[in-house]
Structure formats: structure tokens, C-alpha cells
Design a protein around this motif. Sequence first.
Motif, PDB file in Angstrom:
ATOM      1  N   ARG A 217      -2.739 -44.256 -65.960  1.00 16.39           N
ATOM      2  CA  ARG A 217      -4.142 -43.861 -65.793  1.00 16.39           C
ATOM      3  C   ARG A 217      -4.345 -42.434 -66.297  1.00 16.39           C
ATOM      4  N   THR A 218      -5.578 -42.131 -66.663  1.00 17.59           N
ATOM      5  CA  THR A 218      -5.946 -40.796 -67.139  1.00 17.59           C
ATOM      6  C   THR A 218      -7.247 -40.404 -66.474  1.00 17.59           C
ATOM      7  N   LEU A 219      -7.343 -39.146 -66.022  1.00 15.62           N
ATOM      8  CA  LEU A 219      -8.525 -38.675 -65.321  1.00 15.62           C
ATOM      9  C   LEU A 219      -9.320 -37.705 -66.195  1.00 15.62           C
ATOM     10  N   LEU A 220     -10.632 -37.908 -66.238  1.00 13.29           N
ATOM     11  CA  LEU A 220     -11.535 -37.096 -67.043  1.00 13.29           C
ATOM     12  C   LEU A 220     -12.726 -36.671 -66.197  1.00 13.29           C
ATOM     13  N   TYR A 295      -1.087 -40.112 -65.495  1.00 12.27           N
ATOM     14  CA  TYR A 295      -0.246 -40.151 -64.302  1.00 12.27           C
ATOM     15  C   TYR A 295      -0.037 -41.590 -63.865  1.00 12.27           C
ATOM     16  N   LYS A 296       0.961 -41.774 -63.009  1.00 14.74           N
ATOM     17  CA  LYS A 296       1.231 -43.068 -62.400  1.00 14.74           C
ATOM     18  C   LYS A 296       0.395 -43.219 -61.129  1.00 14.74           C
ATOM     19  N   HIS A 297      -0.025 -44.451 -60.860  1.00 15.68           N
ATOM     20  CA  HIS A 297      -0.703 -44.787 -59.610  1.00 15.68           C
ATOM     21  C   HIS A 297       0.256 -45.584 -58.748  1.00 15.68           C
ATOM     22  N   ILE A 298       0.510 -45.113 -57.523  1.00 13.65           N
ATOM     23  CA  ILE A 298       1.435 -45.800 -56.626  1.00 13.65           C
ATOM     24  C   ILE A 298       0.783 -46.057 -55.271  1.00 13.65           C
TER      25      ILE A 298
END
Length: 301
Positions: A217-220, A295-298
Amino acid sequence: MSSNSIEANLLTELLSEVREPALINTINEYLVNEPIAYLGPSGSYSHEVAMRFFGINKSFIPMRNVEEIVKCVYNGDCGFGVVPIENNLAGVVGDSMDALIKWSVYVSYSVEYRVSLCLVVNEGVESLDEITEVYSHPHAISEAMDFVARLKVSIIYTQSTSEALEKIRGARNRAAIASRLGAETRGLKPIMCGIEDRPNYTRFLVITRRRSDIGDRTLLIFSVPNRPGSLYKALKPFAERGINLSMIYSKPNKQSPWGYDFLLETECQLKDEECNEAIQQLQQETTYLKILGSYKHIKIT
């Protein structure tokens, strides 16, 4: 580049490839030596997540609010920060979104955590009829509103669930909505647990000064001009490439009357060409754009 910077970059790259929470915890136990900021006081849900993610034998620093966490990471006084970003019942955490807009930091992990809310009282209180005031963070109140409404009590908001626990100490008529851990560490009694209206999950972001281009995932964060079709044009590149949007929220822009900031999470990573192409086309439609990394989502249960 200093040896500390090299080690930090290697750690970021190593962690970005790991998804299993138990393994992440083990790696962090041995390799993370920097202070970790969380929304305090101790015993908060942010504290629980920080301990589950990094291990218990770390230098944890409680902060009074989310902006202090983000600022600590930005200034380099903390190596990592743990901030709540979204709840499945109450929505986005506005303070976290504001702080991420204001300060330049990056996300290294997204952590989904099942939250069990408890009604906490002082020892000796046996009946809900004794309670006239309930203290907690606004999101915790919102997540248990059906239960709280039935109590017919006054509601007092606090900066965190841990602060709520401090506020009720020694007052038989006061109760807090908080975690079992926070209650028991203060000698208080969870009189009822599981009071949330529905299954309750909160997502936390682990933030750092180092950007990663690896993850799922990527956050904007961005804003668009106030004209017809501007948001559609900004998001269209992701749809054209089959990239899912796992989170999107809007919030009034404090710099521009009737303008809005958007928090967008995409299911792609910056090292992929299609992800970068979509973001580049998004940027052409925005008035500003912040990229907070991949980042990874866990999930931690």
C-alpha cells in the motif's frame, strides 16, 4: 552516510519485506534501539499496539497528543511513532490527518488491531447505577455510543483513553471507557468489556523519517481545485490501471476556505511503474501532493 543511517536503511528494507506480526516483533526486539512515541499515558491502545509491534523491552515515550508524536519523529528525537489513523466505526482520526499534513514523515507499516472496549470503574463499585459521568476519547465514546446512551450519564471527552483512566481515580461516580490493560495497570476494575456497538477495529500507522518504496500500500495526501470533475480526474489514473483504493477521506483545508484535503491509500507500491505513473498523473490534477511512502499492512489479533 553514517553507519547509523546505513543500519536504519537496512532495517527499513528488512521490515518492509516481513508481514508476520510475531516475526516483526522478534526482529524489532533485536534491532530497534531508538525511542518510540505513542499516544499516552501508558496503557492506551496506542501503547498496546506499540508493545505488540516492537516488543515490550523498548524505550517507549508517551505523548499528550498525535501532533507531538509526529513532531518527535520529524525532529529526530524519536525513531518511530505509533498513531491511530482510522476506525471502522468512527472513521478517520482527524488529528492524525492534520499532523501528517503539517509534518514531513513517512509510513513504514499499517497495523490493524481489534479493539475491545471496557467500562472501567474504581474498586468497590458494583452497580452501573452509581455512575453519573463517563470519560474517554471521542472515538471510544463514538464506538460504544449505543451502550453509553443507555447509561444516561454525562460524557466528558479526554485526549486519550489512558487520560480518562486517570480522571476517574478515586471517584465512585465516574467511569472510563478504556482497555483492560490500562485499567489493571492502574488498579482499576473493568466492570464490563466488549461494550463496543459492533466489531471494532482501529488501524495504526507506524511512522518514521525514512521513506520506503516497497509494500502493498502507498499513502498520499493531496488537494484539488474547487471545480467540477477535479477529484474524478485525480483518481481516474488508478481506475484505468486497475489499482484499488483501500481508503479515502476528505477534511476541510485550513489554508483555503471551502477547499479540502484528501487522504488516499492505494494498493500499490512506489517501486512499480504503474503505481508511479498513476501518481504522476494524479499530481497534474492537484494543487499539492505529499507522498508518505509504501508499506506493508498487517493484522494483530
